[in-house]
Design a protein around this motif. Structure first.
Motif, short mmCIF file in Angstrom:
data_model
loop_
_atom_site.label_atom_id
_atom_site.label_comp_id
_atom_site.label_asym_id
_atom_site.label_seq_id
_atom_site.Cartn_x
_atom_site.Cartn_y
_atom_site.Cartn_z
N GLU A 210 0.84 -1.21 0.00
CA GLU A 210 0.00 0.00 0.00
C GLU A 210 0.87 1.25 0.00
O GLU A 210 1.88 1.33 0.68
CB GLU A 210 -0.88 0.00 1.24
CG GLU A 210 -2.14 0.84 1.10
CD GLU A 210 -3.21 0.13 0.31
OE1 GLU A 210 -3.49 0.58 -0.82
OE2 GLU A 210 -3.77 -0.85 0.82
N ILE A 211 0.47 2.23 -0.80
CA ILE A 211 1.06 3.58 -0.68
C ILE A 211 0.34 4.26 0.48
O ILE A 211 -0.89 4.35 0.49
CB ILE A 211 0.90 4.38 -1.98
CG1 ILE A 211 1.82 3.80 -3.07
CG2 ILE A 211 1.21 5.86 -1.74
CD1 ILE A 211 1.73 4.51 -4.40
N LEU A 212 1.09 4.71 1.47
CA LEU A 212 0.51 5.31 2.67
C LEU A 212 0.35 6.81 2.53
O LEU A 212 -0.62 7.38 3.03
CB LEU A 212 1.38 4.99 3.88
CG LEU A 212 1.63 3.48 4.12
CD1 LEU A 212 2.58 3.29 5.29
CD2 LEU A 212 0.32 2.76 4.37
N ALA A 213 1.30 7.45 1.86
CA ALA A 213 1.23 8.89 1.65
C ALA A 213 2.12 9.25 0.46
O ALA A 213 3.11 8.58 0.20
CB ALA A 213 1.68 9.66 2.89
N ASN A 238 -6.91 14.01 -0.13
CA ASN A 238 -5.92 15.07 0.03
C ASN A 238 -5.98 15.59 1.45
O ASN A 238 -6.77 15.12 2.27
CB ASN A 238 -6.11 16.18 -1.01
CG ASN A 238 -7.46 16.89 -0.87
OD1 ASN A 238 -8.12 16.82 0.18
ND2 ASN A 238 -7.88 17.55 -1.92
N ARG A 239 -5.15 16.58 1.77
CA ARG A 239 -5.05 17.02 3.16
C ARG A 239 -6.34 17.66 3.67
O ARG A 239 -6.56 17.74 4.88
CB ARG A 239 -3.90 18.01 3.29
CG ARG A 239 -4.21 19.42 2.83
CD ARG A 239 -3.01 20.27 2.67
NE ARG A 239 -2.18 19.77 1.58
CZ ARG A 239 -1.10 20.42 1.14
NH1 ARG A 239 -0.73 21.53 1.69
NH2 ARG A 239 -0.41 19.93 0.15
N LYS A 240 -7.21 18.07 2.76
CA LYS A 240 -8.49 18.66 3.15
C LYS A 240 -9.56 17.60 3.38
O LYS A 240 -10.69 17.93 3.75
CB LYS A 240 -8.97 19.63 2.08
CG LYS A 240 -8.04 20.82 1.87
CD LYS A 240 -8.57 21.72 0.75
CE LYS A 240 -7.64 22.90 0.51
NZ LYS A 240 -8.13 23.76 -0.61
N TYR A 395 -4.64 12.00 11.96
CA TYR A 395 -3.97 10.81 11.48
C TYR A 395 -2.85 11.14 10.49
O TYR A 395 -1.78 10.51 10.53
CB TYR A 395 -4.99 9.88 10.83
CG TYR A 395 -4.40 8.69 10.12
CD1 TYR A 395 -3.94 7.58 10.84
CD2 TYR A 395 -4.28 8.67 8.74
CE1 TYR A 395 -3.39 6.49 10.19
CE2 TYR A 395 -3.73 7.58 8.08
CZ TYR A 395 -3.29 6.49 8.80
OH TYR A 395 -2.74 5.42 8.15
N ILE A 396 -3.07 12.10 9.61
CA ILE A 396 -2.09 12.37 8.55
C ILE A 396 -0.96 13.31 8.97
O ILE A 396 -0.02 13.51 8.19
CB ILE A 396 -2.77 12.95 7.28
CG1 ILE A 396 -3.33 14.36 7.55
CG2 ILE A 396 -3.85 12.01 6.77
CD1 ILE A 396 -3.80 15.07 6.30
N PHE A 401 4.50 15.47 8.08
CA PHE A 401 5.84 15.79 8.59
C PHE A 401 6.88 14.94 7.87
O PHE A 401 7.94 15.45 7.47
CB PHE A 401 5.88 15.56 10.09
CG PHE A 401 7.26 15.72 10.68
CD1 PHE A 401 7.77 16.99 10.97
CD2 PHE A 401 8.07 14.61 10.94
CE1 PHE A 401 9.04 17.15 11.51
CE2 PHE A 401 9.34 14.76 11.46
CZ PHE A 401 9.83 16.03 11.74
N GLN A 402 6.60 13.66 7.72
CA GLN A 402 7.56 12.74 7.09
C GLN A 402 7.81 13.13 5.64
O GLN A 402 8.95 13.08 5.15
CB GLN A 402 7.02 11.31 7.18
CG GLN A 402 8.06 10.23 6.92
CD GLN A 402 7.54 8.84 7.22
OE1 GLN A 402 6.52 8.68 7.91
NE2 GLN A 402 8.22 7.83 6.73
#
Length: 415
Positions: A210-213, A238-240, A395-396, A401-402
């Protein structure tokens, strides 16, 4: 008659219990102790290592019969092996360089077991030591979360490969961003950052989980994506908290194909020699290239239709319909009234109808009006709301940050 039995120790002192011999408690004496035998060692396939092992690979045009006869397995046993195996594996279709290993016990004249590798993960066990049996198995896999980044020089596939990353990651990125980014039109200096699960087999990289981010920068605009799972759905946002999955994919192919003719209200027809509308996009794909449905829906037409040749038409919802013209043929089960899934193969590129060469004419209709597939602004899926959205944002945070820390100097865009 009474005896003393040591039942334990406390702070270096022995604890005693008196017992009558009639209790029939066995006395443990040093002379009666026996050493616990060490269990035999097993190989990676779960078999005892006491067997003599031969490892090799299938030669050109080599069959199972030829291989086993070369190791003195009798024809009768081989015929029985082929009879047992035929229902679970195409044993008559061995590939060159397909690896195998043979086991022979010290007491047998020839091998009595074979491990035939289908690929790095899957293998077939054939055993004829007592009676012939066979089964397909998989090696154990494990996953680690890893990161990668890159800048597009020519193509996403080449960039991933040059960076030592499985190109399958590109397929997963195109699946995620297929509703926002045309991966057939990436530009030099487009870039990506990805946090994903790397699968391993035998300690070596195998597949992509899985792609996590992720963040993909295309034409100067940054697109972020986060995998998030709720009680009733899972997908990328997305972040929204807006869903990235749209109603339709950007193009009807799994892999990049060249656009040979665009959408036009007034184009010179290559066969008729006069100007007329061309309400689709032509892709100059090789003959027989699989064509996929750009969205789930119902097939409302699948037949030969004059100048359009073999055509498949899919109604996706009350707004959008797509059409695929000049097909060489239809995929199995594709007929009017059938439901199809997004990404399902519906036909194959051809040259049927009024054409000058092999290509696919792909069309989109919005409210029954033709629109340009290359410029369409597709509708987003339902966004996260309320408490679900608040949980998602918390959660994100670690992934945001990463992502900022991954080769941050390459990117001037805010995350």
């Amino acid at each position: 008659m009474c005896g003393i039995i040591i039942i334990g120790f406390f702070n270096g002192c022995s604890l005693f219990k008196s017992a009558d011999v009639s209790d029939e408690v066995p006395l443990v004496m040093l002379a009666t102790l026996s050493e616990i035998k060490e269990l035999p060692k097993l190989d990676t396939y779960g078999f005892i290592e006491d067997y003599l092992l031969t490892e090799s690979s299938v030669k050109r045009n080599e069959s199972l019969f030829v291989i086993l006869r070369s190791y003195d397995v009798s024809p009768q046993v081989i015929y029985e092996i082929e009879r047992v195996v035929k229902d679970i594996y195409p044993i008559r279709s061995l590939r060159e360089n397909q690896e195998y290993r043979l086991y022979r016990s010290v007491n047998s004249e020839g091998p009595t077991r074979m491990i035939l590798h289908e690929d790095r993960l899957n293998y077939l066990i054939i055993d004829w030591e007592d009676k012939v049996w066979a089964e397909r198995q998989k090696k154990e896999t494990y996953k680690e979360v890893v990161e990668t980044t890159g800048i597009i020089a020519s193509s996403l596939y080449k960039t991933l490969k040059d960076n030592g990353v499985n190109p399958l990651l590109g397929n997963k990125l195109s699946d995620i961003y297929g509703w926002q980014i045309d991966f057939f039109a990436l530009q030099v200096n487009d870039s990506y950052k990805v946090i994903y699960e790397q699968e391993f087999v035998d300690g070596k990289p195998y597949g992509v989980g899985e792609i996590l981010a992720a963040q993909f920068v295309h034409k100067g605009e940054a697109y972020d994506a986060y995998f998030y799972e709720t009680e009733d759905r899972a997908g990328y946002f997305n972040r929204k908290g807006e869903g990235l999955q749209k109603a339709l994919l950007k193009a009807p192919f799994k892999y990049s194909q060249r656009v040979s003719s665009g959408f036009s209200h007034n184009r010179l027809h290559p066969v008729l020699g006069r100007n007329m509308p061309h309400y689709g996009v032509d892709y100059a794909a090789p003959l027989g290239t699989p064509v996929i449905a750009v969205g789930e829906g119902e097939v409302i037409e699948a037949r030969y239709r004059g100048p359009n040749g073999n055509i498949v038409k899919i109604k996706h919802n009350s707004v959008y319909t797509t059409a695929y013209l000049h097909l060489n043929g239809f995929a199995p089960g594709i007929r009017a009234g059938e439901k199809v899934k997004q990404g399902q193969v519906i036909g194959y590129v051809g040259r049927t109808g009024r054409v000058t060469g092999v290509h696919l004419d792909y069309r989109i209709y919005k409210n029954n009006q033709p629109i340009n597939p290359l410029t369409i602004n597709l509708p987003p899926s339902e966004a996260l709301k309320g408490a679900e959205l608040e949980d998602f944002k918390l959660y994100i945070e670690r992934y945001r940050f990463q992502l900022r820390q991954i080769n941050a100097e390459l990117f001037a865009f805010n995350s």
